[in-house]
Design an enzyme around this catalytic site. Sequence first.
Site, PDB file in Angstrom:
ATOM      1  CB  SER A 177      12.608  14.964 -56.416  1.00 26.61           C
ATOM      2  OG  SER A 177      11.263  14.570 -56.413  1.00 26.61           O
ATOM      3  CE  LYS A 235      16.232  14.559 -53.057  1.00 24.96           C
ATOM      4  NZ  LYS A 235      17.576  13.967 -53.140  1.00 24.96           N
ATOM      5  CE1 TYR A 240      13.534  13.091 -50.973  1.00 28.61           C
ATOM      6  CE2 TYR A 240      11.523  13.504 -52.224  1.00 28.61           C
ATOM      7  CZ  TYR A 240      12.826  13.037 -52.158  1.00 28.61           C
ATOM      8  OH  TYR A 240      13.418  12.529 -53.292  1.00 28.61           O
TER       9      TYR A 240
HETATM   10  P1  NAD Z   1      17.658   4.637 -51.816  1.00 30.73           P
HETATM   11  O1  NAD Z   1      17.227   4.870 -50.421  1.00 30.73           O
HETATM   12  O2  NAD Z   1      17.491   3.287 -52.387  1.00 30.73           O
HETATM   13  O3  NAD Z   1      19.179   5.083 -51.996  1.00 30.73           O
HETATM   14  C1  NAD Z   1      19.771   6.113 -51.249  1.00 30.73           C
HETATM   15  C2  NAD Z   1      21.076   5.587 -50.688  1.00 30.73           C
HETATM   16  O4  NAD Z   1      21.718   6.627 -49.946  1.00 30.73           O
HETATM   17  C3  NAD Z   1      20.875   4.395 -49.744  1.00 30.73           C
HETATM   18  O5  NAD Z   1      21.734   3.346 -50.145  1.00 30.73           O
HETATM   19  C4  NAD Z   1      21.252   4.949 -48.381  1.00 30.73           C
HETATM   20  O6  NAD Z   1      21.824   3.957 -47.548  1.00 30.73           O
HETATM   21  C5  NAD Z   1      22.235   6.057 -48.753  1.00 30.73           C
HETATM   22  N1  NAD Z   1      22.336   7.152 -47.780  1.00 30.73           N
HETATM   23  C6  NAD Z   1      21.337   7.873 -47.231  1.00 30.73           C
HETATM   24  N2  NAD Z   1      21.831   8.819 -46.414  1.00 30.73           N
HETATM   25  C7  NAD Z   1      23.188   8.691 -46.446  1.00 30.73           C
HETATM   26  C8  NAD Z   1      24.253   9.367 -45.806  1.00 30.73           C
HETATM   27  N3  NAD Z   1      24.049  10.358 -44.943  1.00 30.73           N
HETATM   28  N4  NAD Z   1      25.528   8.967 -46.072  1.00 30.73           N
HETATM   29  C9  NAD Z   1      25.765   7.955 -46.927  1.00 30.73           C
HETATM   30  N5  NAD Z   1      24.800   7.266 -47.552  1.00 30.73           N
HETATM   31  C10 NAD Z   1      23.521   7.630 -47.317  1.00 30.73           C
HETATM   32  O7  NAD Z   1      16.899   5.724 -52.729  1.00 30.73           O
HETATM   33  P2  NAD Z   1      16.815   5.849 -54.321  1.00 30.73           P
HETATM   34  O8  NAD Z   1      15.418   5.599 -54.720  1.00 30.73           O
HETATM   35  O9  NAD Z   1      17.910   5.090 -54.951  1.00 30.73           O
HETATM   36  O10 NAD Z   1      17.053   7.422 -54.464  1.00 30.73           O
HETATM   37  C11 NAD Z   1      18.336   7.959 -54.746  1.00 30.73           C
HETATM   38  C12 NAD Z   1      18.223   9.464 -54.773  1.00 30.73           C
HETATM   39  O11 NAD Z   1      17.262   9.865 -55.749  1.00 30.73           O
HETATM   40  C13 NAD Z   1      17.763  10.082 -53.447  1.00 30.73           C
HETATM   41  O12 NAD Z   1      18.488  11.267 -53.221  1.00 30.73           O
HETATM   42  C14 NAD Z   1      16.300  10.377 -53.694  1.00 30.73           C
HETATM   43  O13 NAD Z   1      15.853  11.447 -52.911  1.00 30.73           O
HETATM   44  C15 NAD Z   1      16.305  10.734 -55.170  1.00 30.73           C
HETATM   45  N6  NAD Z   1      14.993  10.535 -55.814  1.00 30.73           N
HETATM   46  C16 NAD Z   1      14.403   9.307 -55.759  1.00 30.73           C
HETATM   47  C17 NAD Z   1      13.152   9.124 -56.339  1.00 30.73           C
HETATM   48  C18 NAD Z   1      12.454   7.785 -56.264  1.00 30.73           C
HETATM   49  O14 NAD Z   1      11.233   7.740 -56.499  1.00 30.73           O
HETATM   50  N7  NAD Z   1      13.142   6.688 -55.976  1.00 30.73           N
HETATM   51  C19 NAD Z   1      12.495  10.196 -56.986  1.00 30.73           C
HETATM   52  C20 NAD Z   1      13.148  11.431 -57.041  1.00 30.73           C
HETATM   53  C21 NAD Z   1      14.410  11.588 -56.453  1.00 30.73           C
HETATM   54  N1  UFG Z   2      -0.823   5.222 -55.254  1.00 27.14           N
HETATM   55  C1  UFG Z   2      -1.906   4.413 -54.941  1.00 27.14           C
HETATM   56  N2  UFG Z   2      -1.704   3.433 -54.024  1.00 27.14           N
HETATM   57  C2  UFG Z   2      -0.515   3.220 -53.397  1.00 27.14           C
HETATM   58  C3  UFG Z   2       0.584   4.044 -53.727  1.00 27.14           C
HETATM   59  C4  UFG Z   2       0.387   5.046 -54.666  1.00 27.14           C
HETATM   60  O1  UFG Z   2      -2.992   4.580 -55.481  1.00 27.14           O
HETATM   61  O2  UFG Z   2      -0.423   2.309 -52.551  1.00 27.14           O
HETATM   62  C5  UFG Z   2      -1.011   6.266 -56.290  1.00 27.14           C
HETATM   63  C6  UFG Z   2      -0.751   7.677 -55.783  1.00 27.14           C
HETATM   64  O3  UFG Z   2      -1.913   8.221 -55.232  1.00 27.14           O
HETATM   65  C7  UFG Z   2      -0.267   8.373 -57.061  1.00 27.14           C
HETATM   66  C8  UFG Z   2       0.446   7.265 -57.839  1.00 27.14           C
HETATM   67  O4  UFG Z   2      -0.049   6.044 -57.308  1.00 27.14           O
HETATM   68  O5  UFG Z   2      -1.385   8.791 -57.821  1.00 27.14           O
HETATM   69  C9  UFG Z   2       1.961   7.296 -57.676  1.00 27.14           C
HETATM   70  O6  UFG Z   2       2.289   7.316 -56.288  1.00 27.14           O
HETATM   71  P1  UFG Z   2       3.783   7.068 -55.781  1.00 27.14           P
HETATM   72  O7  UFG Z   2       3.751   7.075 -54.288  1.00 27.14           O
HETATM   73  O8  UFG Z   2       4.355   5.853 -56.436  1.00 27.14           O
HETATM   74  O9  UFG Z   2       4.585   8.312 -56.350  1.00 27.14           O
HETATM   75  P2  UFG Z   2       4.423   9.867 -56.080  1.00 27.14           P
HETATM   76  O10 UFG Z   2       4.204  10.508 -57.418  1.00 27.14           O
HETATM   77  O11 UFG Z   2       3.446  10.146 -55.030  1.00 27.14           O
HETATM   78  O12 UFG Z   2       5.860  10.271 -55.494  1.00 27.14           O
HETATM   79  C10 UFG Z   2       7.098   9.805 -56.056  1.00 27.14           C
HETATM   80  C11 UFG Z   2       8.130   9.694 -54.945  1.00 27.14           C
HETATM   81  C12 UFG Z   2       8.470  11.040 -54.412  1.00 27.14           C
HETATM   82  C13 UFG Z   2       8.880  11.932 -55.531  1.00 27.14           C
HETATM   83  C14 UFG Z   2       7.797  11.995 -56.587  1.00 27.14           C
HETATM   84  C15 UFG Z   2       8.222  12.806 -57.757  1.00 27.14           C
HETATM   85  O13 UFG Z   2       7.648   8.890 -53.884  1.00 27.14           O
HETATM   86  O14 UFG Z   2       9.560  10.927 -53.527  1.00 27.14           O
HETATM   87  O15 UFG Z   2       7.512  10.675 -57.032  1.00 27.14           O
HETATM   88  O16 UFG Z   2       9.484  12.459 -58.154  1.00 27.14           O
HETATM   89  F1  UFG Z   2       9.099  13.175 -55.053  1.00 27.14           F
END
Ligand code: NAD
Ligand code: UFG
Length: 349
Positions: free
Chosen positions: A127, A155, A151
Amino acid sequence: MNKNKVLVTGGAGYIGSHACVELLQAGYQVAVVDNLANSKLESLSRVQQITGKSLSFYQADIRDKQALTDIFATESPSTVIHFAGLKAVGESCEQPLTYYRNNVYGTLILVEVMAEANVKQLVFSSSATVYGQSSCNQYTEDFPLGAINPYGRSKTMIEDILRDLSAADKINQTEFPWKIALLRYFNPIGAHESGMIGEDPNGIPNNLMPYVAQVAIGRLAQLSVYGDDYPTRDGTGIRDYIHVVDLVKGHIKAIEAFNSQKFEGGACKAYNLGAGKGYSVLEIINTFEKVTGRSVNYKISPRRAGDLAECFANPELALKELDWKVEKNLEDMVADTWNWQNKNPDGYI
Ligand code: NAD
Ligand code: UFG
């Protein structure tokens, strides 16, 4: 070992389910391991409907070493894409041990099982949150790391473990070295164009785009815009939003790169997956209103703790080494989010 088979941990989740679609459509066989802690099996049934292809599913926790060992023996994958993890920043501050146990310990078990099964190609979901806070808004992969919450630190720790694992190959002169891609996602949004799979957050969303979509459909009353006094073009926070389908295509490019010179002799490399440009919160709202014809009720609220003013990727390395770049624009991201939200107002039921 089946060269064409990819084991996807967390494959029932938001990004994982989109990855399964792309993998199946690209001709890979897919096995999913997910404990369904944050997802529903319905997502994988939809993946199979979209593609007309089937995949294997195992409801298991990646921390269950025996279960994973048995799955590797049955499936014989050549590559793992590792999405499984917990991802809520706020929750990670309240429950750090849960996050370290799930994300860090879970990954340790996974790579131990992979090593024992001699499966040494791994694509890991990292991330942008691993980067340290600074006045530099556009991150390159060599920018100093310095996550500011559990979190993000989980990572970073996983990245460290995987780099150490790869470095040990050089010392041990391993015959089959690890090939590891650490993909640092910026802000994934959007959904598959069919509207059949998408993001289905539990409870009230933390992230901007699902919140906006739920306000537009009437599930939530009002969006809080967290701060309009940042040093940005309109005062609201700027992020690098990336369409989830573009994002998962980057994973397939990484698998392809494992077979190229880039990873010859083994390597562990980090790549930013982002568009390379940012949009403000108000720009997101305006585009959403323009594309969907719905109005988004919002108010300006105080800044959210821990938020940066601006954060976006320099994605040049992914272009150069993985031949990957985003293809979809903000209008596509908004239209696909809305299509998913409209067709599934209550998510997967
Ligand atoms: P998500 O929660 O939709 O998917 C994660 C999946 O992993 C879920 O289906 C959950 O049930 C499963 N899981 C969690 N712990 C587990 C375990 N111990 N064993 C087996 N399964 C398990 O999240 P996502 O948005 O699809 O994110 C996927 C990956 O990408 C994550 O590692 C997250 O940290 C990373 N990531 C997501 C974002 C984002 O904004 N969505 C940004 C950066 C990184
Ligand atoms: N924001 C609002 N109102 C809301 C939610 C968000 O104004 O209700 C704003 C935040 O302040 C930020 C922007 O929208 O300026 C984006 O916010 P997000 O929560 O959608 O995303 P972030 O950039 O804070 O974080 C996301 C994921 C993290 C990840 C990061 C970088 O939630 O897990 O992107 O990958 F680490």
